[in-house]
Every structure is written in C-alpha cells, then in structure tokens.
Design a protein around this motif. Structure first.
Motif, PDB file in Angstrom:
ATOM      1  N   ASP A 292       0.869  -1.170   0.000  1.00 29.57           N
ATOM      2  CA  ASP A 292       0.000   0.000   0.000  1.00 29.57           C
ATOM      3  C   ASP A 292       0.913   1.229   0.000  1.00 29.57           C
ATOM      4  O   ASP A 292       2.092   1.131  -0.354  1.00 29.57           O
ATOM      5  CB  ASP A 292      -0.968  -0.021   1.176  1.00 29.57           C
ATOM      6  CG  ASP A 292      -2.319   0.634   0.854  1.00 29.57           C
ATOM      7  OD1 ASP A 292      -2.393   1.412  -0.104  1.00 29.57           O
ATOM      8  OD2 ASP A 292      -3.296   0.355   1.565  1.00 29.57           O
ATOM      9  N   SER A 293       0.418   2.386   0.382  1.00 31.56           N
ATOM     10  CA  SER A 293       1.228   3.601   0.245  1.00 31.56           C
ATOM     11  C   SER A 293       2.095   3.856   1.469  1.00 31.56           C
ATOM     12  O   SER A 293       1.849   3.315   2.553  1.00 31.56           O
ATOM     13  CB  SER A 293       0.316   4.802   0.028  1.00 31.56           C
ATOM     14  OG  SER A 293      -0.261   5.219   1.255  1.00 31.56           O
ATOM     15  N   ALA A 294       3.077   4.734   1.284  1.00 27.18           N
ATOM     16  CA  ALA A 294       3.907   5.155   2.414  1.00 27.18           C
ATOM     17  C   ALA A 294       3.139   6.050   3.371  1.00 27.18           C
ATOM     18  O   ALA A 294       3.606   6.328   4.474  1.00 27.18           O
ATOM     19  CB  ALA A 294       5.150   5.887   1.909  1.00 27.18           C
ATOM     20  N   ALA A 295       1.954   6.508   2.966  1.00 25.76           N
ATOM     21  CA  ALA A 295       1.117   7.294   3.874  1.00 25.76           C
ATOM     22  C   ALA A 295       0.374   6.411   4.853  1.00 25.76           C
ATOM     23  O   ALA A 295      -0.049   6.876   5.920  1.00 25.76           O
ATOM     24  CB  ALA A 295       0.117   8.129   3.069  1.00 25.76           C
ATOM     25  N   SER A 296       0.209   5.145   4.531  1.00 22.12           N
ATOM     26  CA  SER A 296      -0.561   4.259   5.411  1.00 22.12           C
ATOM     27  C   SER A 296       0.245   3.085   5.937  1.00 22.12           C
ATOM     28  O   SER A 296      -0.252   2.319   6.756  1.00 22.12           O
ATOM     29  CB  SER A 296      -1.789   3.720   4.658  1.00 22.12           C
ATOM     30  OG  SER A 296      -1.409   2.873   3.589  1.00 22.12           O
ATOM     31  N   ASN A 297       1.503   2.944   5.534  1.00 21.09           N
ATOM     32  CA  ASN A 297       2.241   1.722   5.895  1.00 21.09           C
ATOM     33  C   ASN A 297       3.203   1.878   7.082  1.00 21.09           C
ATOM     34  O   ASN A 297       3.082   1.089   8.025  1.00 21.09           O
ATOM     35  CB  ASN A 297       2.995   1.193   4.665  1.00 21.09           C
ATOM     36  CG  ASN A 297       3.673  -0.132   4.928  1.00 21.09           C
ATOM     37  OD1 ASN A 297       4.427  -0.283   5.876  1.00 21.09           O
ATOM     38  ND2 ASN A 297       3.421  -1.100   4.097  1.00 21.09           N
ATOM     39  N   ASN A 298       4.178   2.683   7.154  1.00 15.21           N
ATOM     40  CA  ASN A 298       4.599   3.828   6.374  1.00 15.21           C
ATOM     41  C   ASN A 298       5.869   3.574   5.569  1.00 15.21           C
ATOM     42  O   ASN A 298       6.678   4.480   5.381  1.00 15.21           O
ATOM     43  CB  ASN A 298       4.882   5.005   7.297  1.00 15.21           C
ATOM     44  CG  ASN A 298       3.642   5.568   7.964  1.00 15.21           C
ATOM     45  OD1 ASN A 298       2.581   4.976   8.067  1.00 15.21           O
ATOM     46  ND2 ASN A 298       3.786   6.769   8.464  1.00 15.21           N
ATOM     47  N   ALA A 299       6.071   2.383   5.093  1.00 11.08           N
ATOM     48  CA  ALA A 299       7.266   2.036   4.340  1.00 11.08           C
ATOM     49  C   ALA A 299       6.853   1.299   3.074  1.00 11.08           C
ATOM     50  O   ALA A 299       5.718   0.843   2.941  1.00 11.08           O
ATOM     51  CB  ALA A 299       8.205   1.183   5.189  1.00 11.08           C
ATOM     52  N   LEU A 300       7.810   1.169   2.147  1.00  7.24           N
ATOM     53  CA  LEU A 300       7.561   0.460   0.900  1.00  7.24           C
ATOM     54  C   LEU A 300       8.471  -0.761   0.792  1.00  7.24           C
ATOM     55  O   LEU A 300       8.910  -1.128  -0.290  1.00  7.24           O
ATOM     56  CB  LEU A 300       7.789   1.408  -0.293  1.00  7.24           C
ATOM     57  CG  LEU A 300       6.903   2.655  -0.327  1.00  7.24           C
ATOM     58  CD1 LEU A 300       7.289   3.558  -1.501  1.00  7.24           C
ATOM     59  CD2 LEU A 300       5.428   2.277  -0.411  1.00  7.24           C
ATOM     60  N   SER A 301       8.724  -1.394   1.914  1.00  7.30           N
ATOM     61  CA  SER A 301       9.646  -2.522   1.984  1.00  7.30           C
ATOM     62  C   SER A 301       8.913  -3.854   1.930  1.00  7.30           C
ATOM     63  O   SER A 301       8.099  -4.162   2.803  1.00  7.30           O
ATOM     64  CB  SER A 301      10.464  -2.455   3.274  1.00  7.30           C
ATOM     65  OG  SER A 301      11.144  -3.669   3.494  1.00  7.30           O
ATOM     66  N   MET A 302       9.231  -4.663   0.942  1.00 12.58           N
ATOM     67  CA  MET A 302       8.640  -5.997   0.854  1.00 12.58           C
ATOM     68  C   MET A 302       9.209  -6.938   1.912  1.00 12.58           C
ATOM     69  O   MET A 302       8.575  -7.924   2.280  1.00 12.58           O
ATOM     70  CB  MET A 302       8.855  -6.560  -0.543  1.00 12.58           C
ATOM     71  CG  MET A 302       8.016  -5.854  -1.607  1.00 12.58           C
ATOM     72  SD  MET A 302       6.252  -6.174  -1.413  1.00 12.58           S
ATOM     73  CE  MET A 302       6.190  -7.874  -1.989  1.00 12.58           C
ATOM     74  N   LEU A 303      10.392  -6.649   2.414  1.00  9.04           N
ATOM     75  CA  LEU A 303      10.918  -7.439   3.531  1.00  9.04           C
ATOM     76  C   LEU A 303      10.023  -7.275   4.751  1.00  9.04           C
ATOM     77  O   LEU A 303       9.655  -8.256   5.412  1.00  9.04           O
ATOM     78  CB  LEU A 303      12.351  -6.997   3.863  1.00  9.04           C
ATOM     79  CG  LEU A 303      13.418  -7.350   2.828  1.00  9.04           C
ATOM     80  CD1 LEU A 303      14.719  -6.634   3.148  1.00  9.04           C
ATOM     81  CD2 LEU A 303      13.638  -8.861   2.773  1.00  9.04           C
ATOM     82  N   ARG A 304       9.644  -6.047   5.063  1.00  2.00           N
ATOM     83  CA  ARG A 304       8.716  -5.807   6.182  1.00  2.00           C
ATOM     84  C   ARG A 304       7.390  -6.509   5.960  1.00  2.00           C
ATOM     85  O   ARG A 304       6.788  -7.047   6.886  1.00  2.00           O
ATOM     86  CB  ARG A 304       8.470  -4.306   6.345  1.00  2.00           C
ATOM     87  CG  ARG A 304       9.581  -3.553   7.049  1.00  2.00           C
ATOM     88  CD  ARG A 304       9.269  -2.078   7.181  1.00  2.00           C
ATOM     89  NE  ARG A 304       7.857  -1.787   7.370  1.00  2.00           N
ATOM     90  CZ  ARG A 304       7.373  -0.900   8.231  1.00  2.00           C
ATOM     91  NH1 ARG A 304       8.195  -0.252   9.022  1.00  2.00           N
ATOM     92  NH2 ARG A 304       6.081  -0.668   8.318  1.00  2.00           N
TER      93      ARG A 304
END
Length: 427
Positions: A292-304
C-alpha cells in the motif's frame, strides 16, 4: 555473470544452489554450476545470495510525499484528509513523490510494482528514469465524484494508449472501489481492460464499514455483487480482501481473481479482521504481497511485508506453521508474478526469464548464520533493508552497493522535499 553466489532460484523445486548465473540480453541463460565468462561483465558474488526481485502487488507510490501526514487515524479519517490533499496535487509533485517511492523500493529489493493512482504519466516517467519495472493503473471513479480533469475512464483509455508497449512500463485500468464506482463504471473499466488486453486492479473489501454499507445499498456483499454484474474474471487483481466470506473466497477462486495482501497498512489503519490468506491460498487464489502507500504503511519494503504477513497469520490462526518462510518468499516473488500474469518472465531465477534479481549480503547481522538452509528463513523473518546490496532489472544494475545507479538519491530527495512542502502546509 554473477560468479559463485548462493542462488535462491524460486523455480518449481525451490532449489538453493551455489554457482554462477549468466545473463544475456536481459535474460538468464545459465543458472547454477559454472557459466562461461566470454564477453561477460563479472560480478563477484561470493558471500552474497542472488534472489528474485520482489514484486509489490499494491501501492500508491506517489503518496510517498505524504508519509506521516495522517498517522494514527482509521481509514475514514485517513481518506478524509488525503482526498483534500489529493485534490490539490500537481503532475510535477506526483512525479517527485513517485521518484522517491521508486528509489525506496529499489533500495529495498523491489524490481516490479503495481500502482493505483492518477497522473500516472508522471509516475511512468519517474519509473523510467530510475529503471524499475512498473504496472501502472489509472484510477477510475464515477465521473461526478472525480477531482480529475475529464472523465476518469477516458483518462485511463488515453493513458493506456500512450504507454502500451513501452519498455518496462505496463499501463492498466484501476477502478477505485465499490464506494466510488457504480455498475456502469465497473463494467466500463472491465470493457476497457478487455479491449486493451490489460490488467484490472482495484480495492476490495478492505473494511467492515465498506462491506456493510455496500450490502445495505445493494443487498449483496461486494464480491457477490461484482460477480453478478459480470465484472470479475481473469487479469483482475484485488487489493486487501480482508472482509471475505467462504462463499466470496470460492467466487474469487472460480473467477481466477488474484489478491494483493497488505498486512502492515491494514494493521496501521485498524481495518479490523485479518485477511484470510491461508483460506484464499487453499481455495486456489493467487495471493501476492503489497505495501500500500507510504502514507498508510509507512514504508515500501517488501521485507517488512513478508515479516508481518507471516507473524499475523501465525498469531491469528494459533498455528506456528501458517505461512512458512518459503511461502512468504513465494508471495513476494513468483506468486506476485502470477498475479500480474507474468510468471513466464518474472518471479524466479530460471533460464529464459528476465534477469530481475537482488544481491543480498550474507555478512549482514540480520543474515547470520549464513547457512544455505537458513537463507530463505532469514529473508522472510529477519533481513534488514540494509542487507540489500545490489539490484538488477532486466540484467541492468539499478542499485550497486546500496547506491542508486541512474540518479543520485540526493537529487531525488531534494525534489521530493521541495514538492512535499506545499502539500503539508495545505493540510
């Protein structure tokens, strides 16, 4: 040629082998054993694992500028602020935000991503600049609800025409969700996707409120209603799929609809419930992972995303064997490729496939002990983004030694910070 790596193939037998992998004209021509070196640039990979590039099956990459803007609110409150900010966004700030998000994804090992937003031309340009593989869905809503200039469906049609067949950018149509799309909009999106031969990406059953309000309005839950109007079918990728019944799961399986599971975003927005990932997979539904977005995740890491997806299902089902490490890596690679309809090209390190791959440092603290039988588990449960050393897309190096190759991070960051200022000041 990658020499002397531990290769996490992700092929049908899920082999982990020590050896070389050669790339010619963007595709793997040799995997394992000793490869010929003639005419090749040698990448010394001793002490490194070669892993298929991660595939992020749901995001809104341009919202990276809004990270932290609406923290600690439920989805309704989150969207209320975001819709106000979105109405004031420009194509220039969308491109700046997309570039920052693409950089973040590349640096954490993502080589392909599926996006849903508007101003997708700007996102396509940012993706081309930095070299990632992108699947970009123009957001479609009912005409009377849009903040876009012009009719959303026609905007999507024009975007697809402009970008279809252009390198690493794949355009598609993306109806937002049942809360802003009526029957005509859904069927128009499906007709466009069928005519253009594209994917169709949309939000589905993310919250209990969304499901109950739609059921009160139509007498049907979203999946049942979408099936009855003739929308569901192949090349559909539904994001979230949290509030699903057994019947809905069976419908999704029967219609070969893929699901993008976004655990971190769902948890942070307190959507309640837990996506029935184990049940979806058991029914035959292809399930990928999305940030999802960095506004709601707040990261773009597939490892996380892998870490959280595994822990969430184990805890929820009281079953430590639920979504084991190998399955989590599958969801981040080959299952993501299947969701995109690109499993013949992406998702594994096999002869003939596109050379989208990541070199992971086995000497990083989060990869200790660096034993062959433990590498998959380390990636799924412990690996840090700092363990990602280099990233290749189509055999071209996009990240080398944790440094972006095509564009300095300092330039990407500077443009993003400048573009973020007015958005934060207007909230």
């Amino acid at each position: 040629m990658f020499r002397d790596a531990w290769i996490i193939t992700q092929g049908p037998e899920r082999r982990v082998v020590r050896g070389d992998a050669r790339v010619d004209e963007g595709r793997f021509t040799s995997v394992g054993g000793r490869a010929r070196t003639e005419g090749a640039t040698i990448v010394e990979a001793d002490g490194l694992a070669l892993v298929p590039g991660f595939i992020n099956t749901h995001t809104h990459v341009a919202m990276t500028l809004l990270r932290g803007l609406v923290d600690d609110r439920d989805l309704a409150g989150f969207l209320e602020v975001l819709f106000q900010v979105d109405a004031r966004r420009t194509e220039a700030d969308v491109e700046a935000g997309a570039a920052a998000g693409v950089a973040e994804m590349l640096l954490s090992g993502t080589t392909s991503y599926l996006d849903l937003y508007y101003f997708e031309d700007a996102i396509a340009r940012a993706s081309e600049r930095l070299g990632i593989r992108s699947f970009l869905g123009w957001a479609v809503v009912d005409p009377e609800l849009t903040t876009q200039k012009g009719a959303p469906l026609e905007n999507a049609r024009a975007f697809i025409e402009r970008w279809k067949g252009r390198g690493r950018v794949t355009p598609l149509v993306a109806p937002q969700g049942v809360y802003v799309c009526n029957k005509e909009t859904w069927l128009g999106a499906r007709a466009l996707a069928d005519a253009a031969g594209t994917l169709c990406h949309f939000h589905l059953s993310e919250t209990r409120k969304e499901v109950h309000e739609h059921e009160a309005r139509t007498g049907r839950r979203p999946v049942v209603w979408l099936d009855e109007i003739g929308f569901l079918g192949p090349r559909n990728i539904a994001a979230h799929g949290v509030w699903l019944t057994r019947r809905e799961i069976e419908i999704l399986a029967a219609r070969t609809v893929a699901v993008a599971h976004c655990p971190n975003s769902n948890l942070k927005l307190a959507t309640g419930g837990v996506s029935p990932v184990v049940e979806l997979r058991a029914a035959g539904v292809t399930v990928g992972l999305g940030t999802d977005s960095a506004a709601s995740n707040n990261a773009l890491s597939m490892l996380r995303e892998m870490h959280t997806a595994g822990l969430l299902q184990k805890h929820h089902l009281w079953d430590a064997a639920a979504l084991p490490a190998q399955t989590l890596l599958d969801m981040a690679t080959i299952e993501g490729a299947k969701a995109l309809g690109r499993e013949k090209d992406l998702g594994s390190i096999e002869v003939g496939k596109l050379a989208d791959a990541v070199l992971v440092r086995l000497d990083h603290p989060t990869m200790l002990p660096a034993r062959a039988e433990a590498i998959v588990g380390h990636i799924a449960y412990s690996a840090s983004e700092e363990a990602i050393d280099s990233v290749y897309v189509g055999g071209e190096c996009m990240v080398r030694g944790r440094t972006l190759v095509r564009e300095p991070w300092s330039d990407v960051r500077r443009a993003a910070e400048q573009a973020a200022g007015p958005l934060w000041e207007s909230k």
